[in-house]
Design an enzyme around this catalytic site. Sequence first.
Site, PDB file in Angstrom:
ATOM      1  N   ASP A  27       0.793  -1.223   0.000  1.00 23.96           N
ATOM      2  CA  ASP A  27       0.000   0.000   0.000  1.00 23.96           C
ATOM      3  C   ASP A  27       0.835   1.286   0.000  1.00 23.96           C
ATOM      4  O   ASP A  27       1.728   1.460   0.841  1.00 23.96           O
ATOM      5  CB  ASP A  27      -0.892   0.063   1.236  1.00 23.96           C
ATOM      6  CG  ASP A  27      -1.775  -1.149   1.398  1.00 23.96           C
ATOM      7  OD1 ASP A  27      -1.723  -2.059   0.545  1.00 23.96           O
ATOM      8  OD2 ASP A  27      -2.514  -1.202   2.395  1.00 23.96           O
ATOM      9  N   ARG A 154      -7.666   0.777  11.465  1.00 23.06           N
ATOM     10  CA  ARG A 154      -6.416   1.080  10.785  1.00 23.06           C
ATOM     11  C   ARG A 154      -6.576   2.091   9.644  1.00 23.06           C
ATOM     12  O   ARG A 154      -7.656   2.517   9.295  1.00 23.06           O
ATOM     13  CB  ARG A 154      -5.780  -0.201  10.242  1.00 23.06           C
ATOM     14  CG  ARG A 154      -6.618  -1.039   9.288  1.00 23.06           C
ATOM     15  CD  ARG A 154      -5.801  -2.267   8.882  1.00 23.06           C
ATOM     16  NE  ARG A 154      -6.520  -3.202   8.022  1.00 23.06           N
ATOM     17  CZ  ARG A 154      -7.183  -4.259   8.463  1.00 23.06           C
ATOM     18  NH1 ARG A 154      -7.251  -4.504   9.759  1.00 23.06           N
ATOM     19  NH2 ARG A 154      -7.786  -5.080   7.608  1.00 23.06           N
ATOM     20  N   ASP A 155      -5.408   2.439   9.078  1.00 17.45           N
ATOM     21  CA  ASP A 155      -5.254   3.195   7.838  1.00 17.45           C
ATOM     22  C   ASP A 155      -5.744   4.636   7.932  1.00 17.45           C
ATOM     23  O   ASP A 155      -6.572   5.086   7.135  1.00 17.45           O
ATOM     24  CB  ASP A 155      -5.959   2.485   6.680  1.00 17.45           C
ATOM     25  CG  ASP A 155      -5.543   1.041   6.526  1.00 17.45           C
ATOM     26  OD1 ASP A 155      -4.447   0.696   7.011  1.00 17.45           O
ATOM     27  OD2 ASP A 155      -6.294   0.259   5.930  1.00 17.45           O
ATOM     28  N   GLU A 209     -10.539  -1.076   3.746  1.00 17.94           N
ATOM     29  CA  GLU A 209      -9.204  -0.584   4.081  1.00 17.94           C
ATOM     30  C   GLU A 209      -8.931   0.734   3.367  1.00 17.94           C
ATOM     31  O   GLU A 209      -9.647   1.132   2.447  1.00 17.94           O
ATOM     32  CB  GLU A 209      -8.140  -1.615   3.676  1.00 17.94           C
ATOM     33  CG  GLU A 209      -8.209  -2.913   4.457  1.00 17.94           C
ATOM     34  CD  GLU A 209      -7.049  -3.842   4.148  1.00 17.94           C
ATOM     35  OE1 GLU A 209      -6.467  -4.381   5.121  1.00 17.94           O
ATOM     36  OE2 GLU A 209      -6.716  -4.031   2.964  1.00 17.94           O
TER      37      GLU A 209
END
Length: 502
Positions: A27, A154-155, A209
Amino acid sequence: MTAVTATTADTFRPALHYAARNTWLNDPNGLIHHEGIYHLYYQNNPLDNVWGNMSWGHATSPDLLTWTEHPVAIACDETEDVFSGSVVFDRANTSGFGTGARAPLVAVYTSAFKEPSSRDGIQAQSLAYSLDGGYNWTKYAGNPVLDRGSANFRDPKVFRYDGDAGSYWVMVAVEANDFKVVLYKSNDLKSWELLSSFGPANATGGVWECPDLFPLPVDGDPDNLKWVLIVNLNPGGPNNGSAGQYFVGDFDGVKFTSVTTVTEGPQDPARLAEYQWLDWGRDYYAAVSFSDAPDNRRLMIGWMNNWEYANKIPTSPWRGPMSLVREVSLRTIEGNPRMVQHVAGDLTSLRGHGPSFSLEAVEIPDGQHVLTGAAGSAQRIDLSLVPGTAEEMGIVVRGNGVEGTRIGIRPAEGYIIVDRRESGQTDFHESFASVDTAPIQTRNGAYELTIFVDRCSVEVFAKEGEVTLTELIFPSRSSTGVSLYAVGGTAIANKLSVTQYA
């Protein structure tokens, strides 16, 4: 492109795309334009070319085309892996990390805690800061700054909001398994307050995500701003595996409201083609945008791979390229705001010494027809196809008479296809050999395609950037031919031009 050129042992190293020198990447994260330089951080295993030891790799570019790789920026340690996140320029030093007249860059990243940490198994948000323009980073001693006690939080994508609701930092993150985007606010990047959540909606066939949220003018009108929410998911894409979707709507500083949601709650498999996809191909994932791009341009880049086979692709010693950087905008299409994408950067500077090729108004008889003088391993192809009696028509790239990647139109079905079943090496994973499709219609009686071909990929832009398909391919070094084809009848190549890059 990278500074390393292809060798016999490295046939697939891209000429136009970024790939790490000899390690794994996935990513993109921490994207920012700062002091005249584009910074691309990314998930990186500095010790191997398969996933693991997640840290932030780092590359820079003055032009989005030529990239320089730097040492690891933010490294994992014995207590945490460093997962995806974002970087902001804290101009006013709200975080207090700056010194004197030097304002800091602040990275907001996901700490994936592991043994021997007391938070083993938890994902929480942490900070690091840089005082030298993004090359050296210090982790904040007070990490983590936001912990929900969740294993799949997350992220974080962080941006500065200035609007009717006030002026503060906004964090957009995900509860991945709940198909939810969660939004927080902060005045100092250290203390965070929950604002709202969004989802589940549209595609929920895999974990959510790598979100992003940003404003764009519709049809270039600054008085008609809409907000775009990006949500990547794995699996559950329109052609299986990893993919990214987007929603268009409004953000009032607290809540995002979508005006393009097709289904709320669980995904409806029968309506998958109605969702708004960033890319219909198999290999465009975790796409996010650059902060502070010049002239308020919204520039995005994605990881050119798919989790179904990411660890198995036949590249060495590196594994995993990035897509070309794309500029995105909103256009009204059939009464609705839709994203369109075009490659950013001036690729004319990369033109090779090979000749360009062009033709106009040529009939394509039934069969496959090699274009003498059009061969190349890295090129841009602009093609206008007018349907005739053929059931399918199109172009074959990176071909040698036996293998090749077929990019075609099936007018009666209303589909564009990318067929990589005979594209070269495909047997490294059972799901790689695929025929991937996207809906398409003529524009002014023709199908307009722009195709970027590289040593291990094709990126197809159709309908003036409204539809894109990105696919990895692994052809033989000698497979450089270009052919036009028609099946079951004839068609017209209204225009075709080939620009060689390598």
